[in-house]
Motif scaffolding. Structure first.
Motif, mmCIF file in Angstrom:
data_model
loop_
_atom_site.group_PDB
_atom_site.id
_atom_site.type_symbol
_atom_site.label_atom_id
_atom_site.label_comp_id
_atom_site.label_asym_id
_atom_site.label_seq_id
_atom_site.Cartn_x
_atom_site.Cartn_y
_atom_site.Cartn_z
ATOM 1 N N HIS A 11 16.670 5.324 -3.168
ATOM 2 C CA HIS A 11 15.944 4.115 -2.777
ATOM 3 C C HIS A 11 15.315 3.413 -3.977
ATOM 4 O O HIS A 11 15.140 2.193 -3.958
ATOM 5 C CB HIS A 11 14.909 4.459 -1.700
ATOM 6 C CG HIS A 11 15.522 4.825 -0.391
ATOM 7 N ND1 HIS A 11 15.636 6.129 0.047
ATOM 8 C CD2 HIS A 11 16.116 4.063 0.555
ATOM 9 C CE1 HIS A 11 16.247 6.143 1.220
ATOM 10 N NE2 HIS A 11 16.556 4.912 1.548
ATOM 11 N N GLU A 65 17.308 -5.584 -4.474
ATOM 12 C CA GLU A 65 16.154 -6.477 -4.437
ATOM 13 C C GLU A 65 15.979 -7.241 -5.748
ATOM 14 O O GLU A 65 15.709 -8.445 -5.748
ATOM 15 C CB GLU A 65 14.878 -5.672 -4.141
ATOM 16 C CG GLU A 65 14.899 -4.903 -2.836
ATOM 17 C CD GLU A 65 14.839 -5.798 -1.615
ATOM 18 O OE1 GLU A 65 14.269 -6.908 -1.722
ATOM 19 O OE2 GLU A 65 15.375 -5.399 -0.560
ATOM 20 N N HIS A 75 3.641 -4.961 -5.565
ATOM 21 C CA HIS A 75 4.431 -5.209 -4.363
ATOM 22 C C HIS A 75 4.199 -4.078 -3.364
ATOM 23 O O HIS A 75 3.867 -2.957 -3.748
ATOM 24 C CB HIS A 75 5.917 -5.297 -4.706
ATOM 25 C CG HIS A 75 6.249 -6.338 -5.733
ATOM 26 N ND1 HIS A 75 6.652 -7.616 -5.409
ATOM 27 C CD2 HIS A 75 6.229 -6.285 -7.095
ATOM 28 C CE1 HIS A 75 6.871 -8.303 -6.519
ATOM 29 N NE2 HIS A 75 6.620 -7.527 -7.551
ATOM 30 N N THR A 76 4.434 -4.381 -2.106
ATOM 31 C CA THR A 76 4.252 -3.376 -1.047
ATOM 32 C C THR A 76 5.552 -3.017 -0.347
ATOM 33 O O THR A 76 5.594 -2.052 0.416
ATOM 34 C CB THR A 76 3.241 -3.865 0.004
ATOM 35 O OG1 THR A 76 3.698 -5.122 0.547
ATOM 36 C CG2 THR A 76 1.865 -4.062 -0.625
ATOM 37 N N ALA A 77 6.610 -3.776 -0.550
ATOM 38 C CA ALA A 77 7.887 -3.515 0.132
ATOM 39 C C ALA A 77 9.039 -3.616 -0.871
ATOM 40 O O ALA A 77 8.958 -4.390 -1.818
ATOM 41 C CB ALA A 77 8.093 -4.529 1.259
ATOM 42 N N PRO A 78 10.085 -2.796 -0.710
ATOM 43 C CA PRO A 78 10.328 -1.831 0.375
ATOM 44 C C PRO A 78 9.480 -0.569 0.280
ATOM 45 O O PRO A 78 9.521 0.280 1.168
ATOM 46 C CB PRO A 78 11.818 -1.497 0.212
ATOM 47 C CG PRO A 78 12.079 -1.699 -1.241
ATOM 48 C CD PRO A 78 11.220 -2.845 -1.651
ATOM 49 N N PHE A 79 8.737 -0.413 -0.820
ATOM 50 C CA PHE A 79 7.723 0.622 -0.977
ATOM 51 C C PHE A 79 6.726 0.074 -1.984
ATOM 52 O O PHE A 79 6.968 -0.975 -2.607
ATOM 53 C CB PHE A 79 8.348 1.949 -1.464
ATOM 54 C CG PHE A 79 9.254 1.801 -2.663
ATOM 55 C CD1 PHE A 79 8.737 1.761 -3.949
ATOM 56 C CD2 PHE A 79 10.623 1.691 -2.498
ATOM 57 C CE1 PHE A 79 9.568 1.599 -5.052
ATOM 58 C CE2 PHE A 79 11.464 1.534 -3.594
ATOM 59 C CZ PHE A 79 10.932 1.488 -4.874
ATOM 60 N N ALA A 80 5.602 0.732 -2.163
ATOM 61 C CA ALA A 80 4.593 0.225 -3.098
ATOM 62 C C ALA A 80 5.047 0.440 -4.542
ATOM 63 O O ALA A 80 5.387 1.558 -4.929
ATOM 64 C CB ALA A 80 3.261 0.931 -2.849
ATOM 65 N N LEU A 120 16.368 -0.487 -5.045
ATOM 66 C CA LEU A 120 15.441 -1.567 -5.369
ATOM 67 C C LEU A 120 15.997 -2.412 -6.521
ATOM 68 O O LEU A 120 16.017 -3.646 -6.453
ATOM 69 C CB LEU A 120 14.073 -0.993 -5.748
ATOM 70 C CG LEU A 120 13.068 -2.014 -6.293
ATOM 71 C CD1 LEU A 120 12.535 -2.897 -5.175
ATOM 72 C CD2 LEU A 120 11.910 -1.309 -7.001
ATOM 73 N N SER A 170 6.795 2.956 -9.602
ATOM 74 C CA SER A 170 6.490 3.112 -8.183
ATOM 75 C C SER A 170 5.048 3.592 -8.019
ATOM 76 O O SER A 170 4.559 4.411 -8.790
ATOM 77 C CB SER A 170 7.472 4.080 -7.512
ATOM 78 O OG SER A 170 7.204 5.420 -7.854
#
Length: 277
Positions: A228, A236, A49-54, A232, A220
């Protein structure tokens, strides 16, 4: 001439109707075994995944671990219990031939000898007692917690002091367990000591038990703060309880379906195993 004008469109229309009927009939037919096997892979998967961070995440559906073909296991030492396994490659080498490792990551924190510093149970054998001491470092950023599951495969994340009570009264009987800290999410609340404005960003990995009973193993790929990273899981991934496993050079992931195979050394490892017998 009039016959030619009208019969050609009717012929085309008939062919279209036949094609639609054939598709509808075939769509109702049962799938072959290969297709069924492929569909079953949705019970677990790894994705980037690339969001909310990689980040990379491996997901297990809640009922997968009741299937005798699959098991979630902890690994630490070689088959003769003399030395730590240290790497995913060594773990792959000791697996019996009918078994395959679907994915794995580092588990609880360890000392300079790669021995676990927190509660560790492997196949009901207590390797390390529950650690309720205060101290420095992430492990002692209280509350910390324990990822554990019983022989039926029910996986839970429990705050360490709460688990101590359950162990005492016999309501918790871990088949596997690994302790780490801090907790990331506790009963749908982010750890109270996490600062949303913190600038301390690092590579981190952890696991969440989500509201639908599924598991999310997250590593991550970019530095992220504790707050953050916890957000996630909470917002999320919808995991009301989540546990930090480790960070920096200790975060490692083996997930061949997304081309991840870290070569780092670590202590205890956690992995999803399929028995092909």
């Amino acid at each position: 001439m009039p016959n030619t004008v009208f019969t050609k469109p009717l012929h085309v229309l008939a062919l279209i109707l036949m094609a639609v009927m054939t598709f509808a009939i075939s769509a109702c037919q049962p799938t072959d075994s290969n297709q069924a096997d492929s569909a079953s892979s949705t019970d677990w998967s790894c994705q980037s995944h690339t969001a909310p961070f990689a980040y990379s995440a491996c997901h297990i559906q809640s009922d997968l671990l009741t299937d005798e073909r699959y098991s979630l296991q902890l690994f630490w030492q070689s088959s003769d219990s003399s030395t730590p396994l240290l790497t995913f490659d060594n773990l792959l080498n000791i697996l019996p031939s009918p078994q395959s490792l679907k994915f794995a990551m580092n588990a609880g924190m360890y000392n300079e000898n790669y021995a676990p510093i927190g509660y560790t149970v492997i196949k009901s054998e207590e390797i390390r007692a529950l650690n309720l001491k205060e101290g420095g470092g992430n492990f002692h950023l209280l509350p910390n917690g324990v990822l554990w599951w019983d022989k039926s495969g029910k996986v839970q994340i429990t705050e360490s002091n709460a688990l101590a009570k359950q162990l005492k009264d016999g309501s918790a009987q871990p088949w596997y367990a690994t302790q780490s800290g801090p907790m990331l999410v506790i009963n749908d609340a982010i750890h109270p000591q996490f600062n949303p404005d913190s600038s301390s960003a690092k590579i981190r990995n952890g696991i969440g038990v989500c509201s639908d009973g599924s598991l999310q193993f997250v590593n991550s790929e970019a530095p992220v703060t504790f707050y953050h990273f916890a957000a996630l899981f909470k917002d999320e991934l919808k995991c009301p309880n989540a546990l930090f496993l480790d960070g920096g050079i200790a975060s490692a992931l083996y997930a061949p379906t997304i081309d991840k195979h870290d070569k780092k050394e670590m202590g205890v490892m956690i992995g999803l195993v399929e028995n092909k017998d």
